[in-house]
Every structure is written in C-alpha cells, then in structure tokens.
Scaffold this motif. Structure first.
Motif, PDB file in Angstrom:
ATOM      1  N   TRP A  16       0.806  -1.200   0.054  1.00  0.00           N
ATOM      2  CA  TRP A  16      -0.114   0.004   0.132  1.00  0.00           C
ATOM      3  C   TRP A  16       0.839   1.239   0.059  1.00  0.00           C
ATOM      4  N   VAL A  17       0.308   2.308  -0.678  1.00  0.00           N
ATOM      5  CA  VAL A  17       0.917   3.644  -0.594  1.00  0.00           C
ATOM      6  C   VAL A  17       0.275   4.517  -0.081  1.00  0.00           C
ATOM      7  N   LEU A  18       0.389   5.500   1.025  1.00  0.00           N
ATOM      8  CA  LEU A  18      -0.181   6.303   1.667  1.00  0.00           C
ATOM      9  C   LEU A  18      -0.042   7.585   1.151  1.00  0.00           C
ATOM     10  N   THR A  19      -0.961   8.429   0.781  1.00  0.00           N
ATOM     11  CA  THR A  19      -0.846   9.754   0.343  1.00  0.00           C
ATOM     12  C   THR A  19      -2.081  10.740   0.694  1.00  0.00           C
ATOM     13  N   THR A  20      -1.868  11.677   0.395  1.00  0.00           N
ATOM     14  CA  THR A  20      -3.191  12.704   0.613  1.00  0.00           C
ATOM     15  C   THR A  20      -3.527  13.369  -0.949  1.00  0.00           C
ATOM     16  N   THR A  29      -8.065  14.657   1.672  1.00  0.00           N
ATOM     17  CA  THR A  29      -8.653  13.343   1.613  1.00  0.00           C
ATOM     18  C   THR A  29      -7.382  12.563   1.833  1.00  0.00           C
ATOM     19  N   TYR A  30      -7.395  11.465   2.789  1.00  0.00           N
ATOM     20  CA  TYR A  30      -6.392  10.558   3.082  1.00  0.00           C
ATOM     21  C   TYR A  30      -6.505   9.529   2.418  1.00  0.00           C
ATOM     22  N   VAL A  31      -5.339   8.944   1.482  1.00  0.00           N
ATOM     23  CA  VAL A  31      -5.498   7.868   0.560  1.00  0.00           C
ATOM     24  C   VAL A  31      -4.415   6.748   0.804  1.00  0.00           C
ATOM     25  N   ALA A  32      -5.043   5.373   0.628  1.00  0.00           N
ATOM     26  CA  ALA A  32      -4.169   4.380   0.702  1.00  0.00           C
ATOM     27  C   ALA A  32      -4.455   3.731  -0.843  1.00  0.00           C
ATOM     28  N   HIS A  33      -3.518   3.437  -1.543  1.00  0.00           N
ATOM     29  CA  HIS A  33      -3.633   2.732  -2.731  1.00  0.00           C
ATOM     30  C   HIS A  33      -2.428   1.799  -3.091  1.00  0.00           C
ATOM     31  N   ARG A  34      -2.824   0.921  -4.140  1.00  0.00           N
ATOM     32  CA  ARG A  34      -1.811   0.211  -4.372  1.00  0.00           C
ATOM     33  C   ARG A  34      -0.687   0.484  -5.080  1.00  0.00           C
ATOM     34  N   PRO A  41      -2.011 -10.009  -4.985  1.00  0.00           N
ATOM     35  CA  PRO A  41      -3.285 -10.191  -5.173  1.00  0.00           C
ATOM     36  C   PRO A  41      -4.029  -9.099  -4.705  1.00  0.00           C
ATOM     37  N   GLY A  42      -5.445  -9.274  -5.252  1.00  0.00           N
ATOM     38  CA  GLY A  42      -6.333  -7.904  -5.149  1.00  0.00           C
ATOM     39  C   GLY A  42      -6.269  -7.101  -6.508  1.00  0.00           C
ATOM     40  N   ASP A  43      -7.048  -5.812  -6.145  1.00  0.00           N
ATOM     41  CA  ASP A  43      -7.135  -5.163  -7.367  1.00  0.00           C
ATOM     42  C   ASP A  43      -6.163  -4.117  -7.332  1.00  0.00           C
ATOM     43  N   ALA A  44      -5.389  -4.166  -8.586  1.00  0.00           N
ATOM     44  CA  ALA A  44      -4.362  -3.172  -8.665  1.00  0.00           C
ATOM     45  C   ALA A  44      -4.816  -1.752  -8.663  1.00  0.00           C
ATOM     46  N   PHE A  45      -6.139  -1.462  -8.724  1.00  0.00           N
ATOM     47  CA  PHE A  45      -6.305   0.101  -8.674  1.00  0.00           C
ATOM     48  C   PHE A  45      -7.133   0.313  -7.516  1.00  0.00           C
ATOM     49  N   GLU A  46      -7.287  -0.406  -6.619  1.00  0.00           N
ATOM     50  CA  GLU A  46      -7.871  -0.204  -5.239  1.00  0.00           C
ATOM     51  C   GLU A  46      -7.581   0.877  -4.607  1.00  0.00           C
ATOM     52  N   LEU A  60      -8.016   0.721   6.537  1.00  0.00           N
ATOM     53  CA  LEU A  60      -6.989  -0.032   6.233  1.00  0.00           C
ATOM     54  C   LEU A  60      -7.102  -1.371   6.877  1.00  0.00           C
ATOM     55  N   ALA A  61      -7.265  -0.999   8.265  1.00  0.00           N
ATOM     56  CA  ALA A  61      -7.223  -2.660   9.178  1.00  0.00           C
ATOM     57  C   ALA A  61      -8.265  -3.222   8.768  1.00  0.00           C
TER      58      ALA A  61
END
Length: 68
Positions: A16-20, A29-34, A41-46, A60-61
């Motif tokens: 996960w990458v954390l950004t704003t 807005t605080y964002v966690a994305h791949r 595994p999982g959606d690359a654009f989640e 995220l938890a």
C-alpha cells in the motif's frame, strides 16, 4: 497479529502507498492505494479513502482483516 499490525506490515512491505489529495476548496482526503504496477493479489487500482488519518488506519485495518 492484530488487523492494524497486519495493515502496517503490508505498508512496510510496499503493498500500500499512503498519500493525500487536496481538493480545490482545500479539503484534504487521506488515501491508501496500491503501488504503480501492482501485480500482487487484489485489485491493482483499489483505493481506500478517509477524511483523517485515524479513519484511514481503521479502514485499512478493516480491509486487511478481510484479505490482502
């Protein structure tokens, strides 16, 4: 390992990458994305979004509790 510890472990491993994001009106807005090129595994654009860091950690938890 708790769900939050699992989420933090995934962040440290680069899952996960954390950004704003800041809107034109100044709302943050605080964002966690791949990460770019995610092939795990999982959606690359989640994305997981939240209005503050505490909510982002909780979301995220919760996400990590239900899968990678």
């Amino acid at each position: 390992m708790t769900a939050l510890e699992h989420a933090l472990d995934q962040i440290q491993r680069g899952a996960w990458v954390l950004t704003t994001r800041t809107a034109d009106d100044g709302t943050v807005t605080y964002v966690a994305h791949r990460p770019p090129g995610w092939a795990g595994p999982g959606d690359a654009f989640e994305e997981i979004t939240a209005p503050d860091t505490a909510t982002l950690r909780a979301r995220l938890a919760q996400r990590c509790r239900h899968g990678t």
